[in-house]
Design a protein around this motif. Structure first.
Motif, PDB file in Angstrom:
ATOM      1  N   ALA A  23      43.899  30.448  24.639  1.00  0.00           N
ATOM      2  CA  ALA A  23      42.744  30.386  25.844  1.00  0.00           C
ATOM      3  C   ALA A  23      43.513  30.706  27.151  1.00  0.00           C
ATOM      4  O   ALA A  23      44.583  30.020  27.614  1.00  0.00           O
ATOM      5  CB  ALA A  23      42.039  29.223  25.961  1.00  0.00           C
ATOM      6  N   ALA A  24      43.138  31.924  27.621  1.00  0.00           N
ATOM      7  CA  ALA A  24      43.801  32.323  28.934  1.00  0.00           C
ATOM      8  C   ALA A  24      42.829  32.059  30.023  1.00  0.00           C
ATOM      9  O   ALA A  24      41.521  32.183  30.142  1.00  0.00           O
ATOM     10  CB  ALA A  24      43.919  33.784  29.235  1.00  0.00           C
ATOM     11  N   SER A  25      43.307  31.464  31.179  1.00  0.00           N
ATOM     12  CA  SER A  25      42.520  31.286  32.479  1.00  0.00           C
ATOM     13  C   SER A  25      43.059  32.014  33.653  1.00  0.00           C
ATOM     14  O   SER A  25      44.359  32.166  33.736  1.00  0.00           O
ATOM     15  CB  SER A  25      42.276  29.940  32.826  1.00  0.00           C
ATOM     16  OG  SER A  25      43.602  28.999  32.719  1.00  0.00           O
ATOM     17  N   GLY A  26      42.556  31.982  34.786  1.00  0.00           N
ATOM     18  CA  GLY A  26      43.149  32.583  35.991  1.00  0.00           C
ATOM     19  C   GLY A  26      42.583  33.921  36.463  1.00  0.00           C
ATOM     20  O   GLY A  26      42.309  34.328  37.401  1.00  0.00           O
ATOM     21  N   ARG A  27      42.767  34.885  35.072  1.00  0.00           N
ATOM     22  CA  ARG A  27      42.081  36.054  35.687  1.00  0.00           C
ATOM     23  C   ARG A  27      42.116  36.819  33.851  1.00  0.00           C
ATOM     24  O   ARG A  27      42.760  36.248  33.064  1.00  0.00           O
ATOM     25  CB  ARG A  27      43.041  36.991  36.247  1.00  0.00           C
ATOM     26  CG  ARG A  27      44.588  37.243  36.031  1.00  0.00           C
ATOM     27  CD  ARG A  27      45.311  38.182  36.595  1.00  0.00           C
ATOM     28  NE  ARG A  27      46.735  38.221  36.354  1.00  0.00           N
ATOM     29  CZ  ARG A  27      47.222  38.905  35.396  1.00  0.00           C
ATOM     30  NH1 ARG A  27      46.576  39.783  34.594  1.00  0.00           N
ATOM     31  NH2 ARG A  27      48.271  38.940  35.162  1.00  0.00           N
ATOM     32  N   SER A  28      41.344  37.781  33.731  1.00  0.00           N
ATOM     33  CA  SER A  28      41.261  38.538  32.754  1.00  0.00           C
ATOM     34  C   SER A  28      42.327  39.308  32.352  1.00  0.00           C
ATOM     35  O   SER A  28      43.269  39.557  32.928  1.00  0.00           O
ATOM     36  CB  SER A  28      39.860  39.552  32.603  1.00  0.00           C
ATOM     37  OG  SER A  28      39.783  40.144  31.685  1.00  0.00           O
ATOM     38  N   LEU A  29      42.713  38.924  30.956  1.00  0.00           N
ATOM     39  CA  LEU A  29      43.910  39.706  30.426  1.00  0.00           C
ATOM     40  C   LEU A  29      43.527  40.645  29.209  1.00  0.00           C
ATOM     41  O   LEU A  29      44.164  41.196  28.518  1.00  0.00           O
ATOM     42  CB  LEU A  29      44.791  38.468  29.395  1.00  0.00           C
ATOM     43  CG  LEU A  29      45.226  37.373  30.359  1.00  0.00           C
ATOM     44  CD1 LEU A  29      46.023  36.518  29.438  1.00  0.00           C
ATOM     45  CD2 LEU A  29      45.994  37.924  31.527  1.00  0.00           C
ATOM     46  N   ARG A  71      41.703  39.405  19.282  1.00  0.00           N
ATOM     47  CA  ARG A  71      41.314  39.108  20.616  1.00  0.00           C
ATOM     48  C   ARG A  71      39.842  39.114  20.957  1.00  0.00           C
ATOM     49  O   ARG A  71      39.274  40.107  20.650  1.00  0.00           O
ATOM     50  CB  ARG A  71      42.158  39.816  21.516  1.00  0.00           C
ATOM     51  CG  ARG A  71      41.956  41.379  21.884  1.00  0.00           C
ATOM     52  CD  ARG A  71      42.883  42.038  22.515  1.00  0.00           C
ATOM     53  NE  ARG A  71      42.988  41.499  23.835  1.00  0.00           N
ATOM     54  CZ  ARG A  71      44.116  41.907  24.648  1.00  0.00           C
ATOM     55  NH1 ARG A  71      45.063  42.689  24.249  1.00  0.00           N
ATOM     56  NH2 ARG A  71      44.394  41.505  25.994  1.00  0.00           N
ATOM     57  N   ASP A  72      39.322  38.283  21.898  1.00  0.00           N
ATOM     58  CA  ASP A  72      38.021  38.151  22.143  1.00  0.00           C
ATOM     59  C   ASP A  72      37.875  38.387  23.619  1.00  0.00           C
ATOM     60  O   ASP A  72      38.359  37.301  24.398  1.00  0.00           O
ATOM     61  CB  ASP A  72      37.208  36.958  21.929  1.00  0.00           C
ATOM     62  CG  ASP A  72      35.755  37.169  22.033  1.00  0.00           C
ATOM     63  OD1 ASP A  72      35.412  37.823  23.034  1.00  0.00           O
ATOM     64  OD2 ASP A  72      34.920  36.193  21.525  1.00  0.00           O
ATOM     65  N   ASN A  73      37.827  39.401  24.269  1.00  0.00           N
ATOM     66  CA  ASN A  73      37.965  39.582  25.508  1.00  0.00           C
ATOM     67  C   ASN A  73      36.952  38.884  26.657  1.00  0.00           C
ATOM     68  O   ASN A  73      37.100  38.478  27.591  1.00  0.00           O
ATOM     69  CB  ASN A  73      37.992  41.411  26.120  1.00  0.00           C
ATOM     70  CG  ASN A  73      39.331  42.084  25.716  1.00  0.00           C
ATOM     71  OD1 ASN A  73      40.340  41.134  25.437  1.00  0.00           O
ATOM     72  ND2 ASN A  73      39.052  43.196  25.293  1.00  0.00           N
ATOM     73  N   ALA A  74      35.755  38.914  25.814  1.00  0.00           N
ATOM     74  CA  ALA A  74      34.345  38.195  26.397  1.00  0.00           C
ATOM     75  C   ALA A  74      35.002  36.683  26.722  1.00  0.00           C
ATOM     76  O   ALA A  74      34.560  36.213  27.772  1.00  0.00           O
ATOM     77  CB  ALA A  74      33.258  38.293  25.924  1.00  0.00           C
TER      78      ALA A  74
END
Length: 123
Positions: A23-29, A71-74
């Protein structure tokens, strides 16, 4: 600014499956390449799989046909579906992201790294 958090590791038997999440946070990857690496005790960190912003996927021969990266960009989340696990898959698995790079098999390509999640496969 960007933080990556892996989850989904655990202790399984040979032949079992696991799905790792990052899970990424901070900005969209969504516009960045993302990859999975693994490191076994006493070994160097090694490339496992990568996925480009256009969806093209790359995997190391050792996991071809068994692991699938997606990957799930949403959800700003990267996944690694791991099937038919083998004892030699035992390692700490790390996810990583690269804003601009083409050498997906090189750790130096990636700017951001997670803390890792342990995968242990018993025989």
């Amino acid at each position: 600014q960007v933080q990556l958090d892996e989850s989904g590791g655990g202790l399984v038997q040979a032949g079992d499956s696991l799905r790792l999440s990052c899970a990424a946070s901070g900005r969209s990857l969504s516009g960045e390449a993302m990859g999975w690496f693994r490191q076994a005790p006493g070994k160097e960190r090694r490339f496992v799989a990568a996925i480009a912003p256009d969806g093209n996927m790359y995997t190391v021969e050792a996991v071809k046909g068994r692991f699938t990266i997606s990957r799930d960009n949403a959800k700003n989340t990267l996944y690694l579906q791991m099937n038919s696990l083998k004892p030699e898959d035992t390692a700490v698995y790390y996810c990583a992201a690269s804003p601009n790079g083409t050498y997906y098999y090189r750790a130096s390509t990636y700017n951001y790294w997670g803390q890792g999640t342990q995968v242990t496969v018993s025989s």
